[in-house]
Design a protein around this motif. Structure first.
Motif, PDB file in Angstrom:
ATOM      1  N   PHE A   1       0.828  -1.086  -0.111  1.00  0.00           N
ATOM      2  CA  PHE A   1      -0.029   0.011  -0.027  1.00  0.00           C
ATOM      3  C   PHE A   1       0.894   1.279  -0.112  1.00  0.00           C
ATOM      4  O   PHE A   1       1.688   1.437   0.966  1.00  0.00           O
ATOM      5  CB  PHE A   1      -0.769  -0.187   1.180  1.00  0.00           C
ATOM      6  CG  PHE A   1      -2.009   1.030   0.831  1.00  0.00           C
ATOM      7  CD1 PHE A   1      -1.830   2.414   1.084  1.00  0.00           C
ATOM      8  CD2 PHE A   1      -3.543   0.606   0.659  1.00  0.00           C
ATOM      9  CE1 PHE A   1      -3.109   3.173   0.889  1.00  0.00           C
ATOM     10  CE2 PHE A   1      -4.274   1.448   0.414  1.00  0.00           C
ATOM     11  CZ  PHE A   1      -4.253   2.633   0.697  1.00  0.00           C
ATOM     12  N   TYR A   2       0.770   2.157  -1.152  1.00  0.00           N
ATOM     13  CA  TYR A   2       1.650   3.367  -1.252  1.00  0.00           C
ATOM     14  C   TYR A   2       0.755   4.435  -2.096  1.00  0.00           C
ATOM     15  O   TYR A   2       0.625   3.866  -3.217  1.00  0.00           O
ATOM     16  CB  TYR A   2       2.988   2.818  -1.924  1.00  0.00           C
ATOM     17  CG  TYR A   2       4.036   3.703  -1.495  1.00  0.00           C
ATOM     18  CD1 TYR A   2       4.150   4.962  -0.933  1.00  0.00           C
ATOM     19  CD2 TYR A   2       5.393   3.324  -1.995  1.00  0.00           C
ATOM     20  CE1 TYR A   2       5.076   5.619  -0.424  1.00  0.00           C
ATOM     21  CE2 TYR A   2       6.418   3.991  -1.556  1.00  0.00           C
ATOM     22  CZ  TYR A   2       6.358   5.182  -0.743  1.00  0.00           C
ATOM     23  OH  TYR A   2       7.638   6.011  -0.628  1.00  0.00           O
ATOM     24  N   GLY A   3       0.351   5.370  -1.609  1.00  0.00           N
ATOM     25  CA  GLY A   3      -0.257   6.543  -2.378  1.00  0.00           C
ATOM     26  C   GLY A   3      -0.390   7.850  -1.930  1.00  0.00           C
ATOM     27  O   GLY A   3      -0.195   8.025  -0.633  1.00  0.00           O
ATOM     28  N   PHE A   4      -0.443   8.684  -2.857  1.00  0.00           N
ATOM     29  CA  PHE A   4      -0.653  10.064  -2.580  1.00  0.00           C
ATOM     30  C   PHE A   4      -2.088  10.360  -2.965  1.00  0.00           C
ATOM     31  O   PHE A   4      -2.395  10.259  -4.063  1.00  0.00           O
ATOM     32  CB  PHE A   4       0.381  10.998  -2.964  1.00  0.00           C
ATOM     33  CG  PHE A   4       1.765  10.712  -2.762  1.00  0.00           C
ATOM     34  CD1 PHE A   4       2.175  11.893  -1.748  1.00  0.00           C
ATOM     35  CD2 PHE A   4       2.598   9.809  -3.025  1.00  0.00           C
ATOM     36  CE1 PHE A   4       3.596  11.679  -1.159  1.00  0.00           C
ATOM     37  CE2 PHE A   4       3.921   9.549  -2.573  1.00  0.00           C
ATOM     38  CZ  PHE A   4       4.497  10.633  -1.666  1.00  0.00           C
ATOM     39  N   PHE A   5      -2.835  11.095  -1.903  1.00  0.00           N
ATOM     40  CA  PHE A   5      -4.130  11.277  -2.208  1.00  0.00           C
ATOM     41  C   PHE A   5      -4.463  12.861  -2.140  1.00  0.00           C
ATOM     42  O   PHE A   5      -4.391  13.209  -0.680  1.00  0.00           O
ATOM     43  CB  PHE A   5      -5.237  10.503  -1.308  1.00  0.00           C
ATOM     44  CG  PHE A   5      -4.775   9.053  -1.555  1.00  0.00           C
ATOM     45  CD1 PHE A   5      -5.337   8.238  -2.713  1.00  0.00           C
ATOM     46  CD2 PHE A   5      -4.202   8.447  -0.906  1.00  0.00           C
ATOM     47  CE1 PHE A   5      -5.009   6.971  -2.825  1.00  0.00           C
ATOM     48  CE2 PHE A   5      -3.553   7.133  -0.822  1.00  0.00           C
ATOM     49  CZ  PHE A   5      -4.063   6.334  -1.784  1.00  0.00           C
TER      50      PHE A   5
END
Length: 252
Positions: free
Chosen positions: A89-93
Motif C-alpha cells: 500500500f503506497y499512495g498520495f491522495f
C-alpha cells in the motif's frame, strides 16, 4: 516504460487491473463538496456587487466540480478498491480538509505510515468572514512499512509544502502542478516502476511519469478531460524531456 490510458469509470476499470502490479498511486479524487453552493463564501468584506469576480469564480468552479461528480466521495471504499492492485500500500491522495479524517482513520486502522502535504496558494481568494483564508489544499501520503523511499532525490523533493499561484487559465478546475507530483515520483517510485491515477483529470500525473520514465496507468471518466490528458501525455515535448531525464539518470 508503458503508458495505458482508459476512458471510463475507475470503479469499473480498477477490478480488471492485475493484482500486485502498481508501485505507487498518485491521484486527486473527488473532494466531497456536499451541498456547498459557493454563495457569498468568497466575497471580500464590504463587497456586495453581483458582478463580484471572486464570487463568480467560486460559484463557477464549484458548479463544474459538481458536474464532474465531485460532491460525494467515500475514501475508505476507494482505498479498499485499489489496495489489491498495489504491491504494497503506497499512495498520495489530494483532498480537502473535511476528508482528512477519513484518510487518517484508514491509516490508523490499517497501521499505515502517513504524511500530510500542503499545496499553498500564494494569491488565495480573500475570504475571511469568520474563518482563515482558504489558501491550502492537502495531499495525504499513506504507505506500508518497507515501501520504496529514495535518499538521493533533490533536497526540495523532501519538502512537504508547495507554493502555487492561482493566476492564469487552468486546464481543469482541480488541476495540480506537474512539478509537485514529480517530487512524489522521484522520492517514492523506483525506476521502471508503475504509477496509477484513477482520477486522471487533465493528466498532470501522466505528464510527470512520462518525463521521469515511469510507467503509467491513467483512468478518466469525463470524455473531454480524457482527450485533453491524452493530448498532453502524448505531446512530443514530453517525450524529449523524458529522453533528457533518462540521459541524466544514466550519466549520474
Amino acid at each position: 516504460m508503458s503508458i495505458i490510458l482508459n476512458n471510463g469509470d475507475c470503479y469499473s476499470i480498477i477490478p480488471s487491473l492485475d493484482n500486485n502490479s502498481v508501485d505507487l498511486v498518485i491521484t486527486d479524487p473527488p473532494y466531497s463538496l456536499g451541498n456547498c453552493k459557493g454563495g457569498g463564501l468568497y466575497k471580500p468584506v464590504g463587497s456586495d456587487s453581483p458582478d463580484n469576480p471572486y464570487k463568480r469564480k467560486s460559484t463557477n468552479s464549484i458548479r463544474e466540480l459538481k458536474d464532474l461528480g465531485c460532491n460525494e466521495f467515500n475514501a475508505k471504499d476507494f482505498l479498499e478498491l485499489i489496495r489489491p492492485k498495489m504491491k504494497k500500500f503506497y499512495g498520495f491522495f489530494f483532498c480537502n480538509k473535511p476528508l482528512l479524517p477519513e484518510y487518517l482513520n484508514y491509516a490508523n486502522d490499517n497501521k499505515l505510515l502517513f504524511e500530510i502535504f500542503s499545496l499553498i496558494k500564494s494569491n488565495p481568494i480573500p475570504a475571511r468572514n469568520n474563518h482563515f483564508l482558504p489558501d491550502t489544499e492537502y495531499c495525504v501520503m499513506l504507505r506500508e512499512r518497507g515501501t520504496y523511499f529514495s535518499k538521493n532525490a533533490l533536497f526540495d523533493d523532501y519538502k512537504k509544502n508547495y507554493i502555487v499561484s492561482c493566476s492564469g487559465k487552468r486546464l481543469h478546475p482541480a488541476e495540480k502542478p506537474v512539478e509537485f507530483i514529480e517530487r512524489f515520483i522521484r522520492v517514492c517510485c523506483p525506476e521502471h516502476g508503475t504509477i496509477l491515477d484513477p482520477f486522471m483529470g487533465s493528466g498532470s500525473t501522466g505528464v510527470a511519469c512520462k518525463k521521469l520514465g515511469r510507467s503509467f496507468i491513467g483512468i478518466e471518466k469525463n470524455k473531454k478531460y480524457f482527450e485533453l490528458s491524452e493530448e498532453r501525455i502524448n505531446d512530443k515535448s514530453n517525450e524529449e524531456q523524458a529522453q533528457k531525464q533518462n540521459q541524466l539518470d544514466t550519466s549520474s
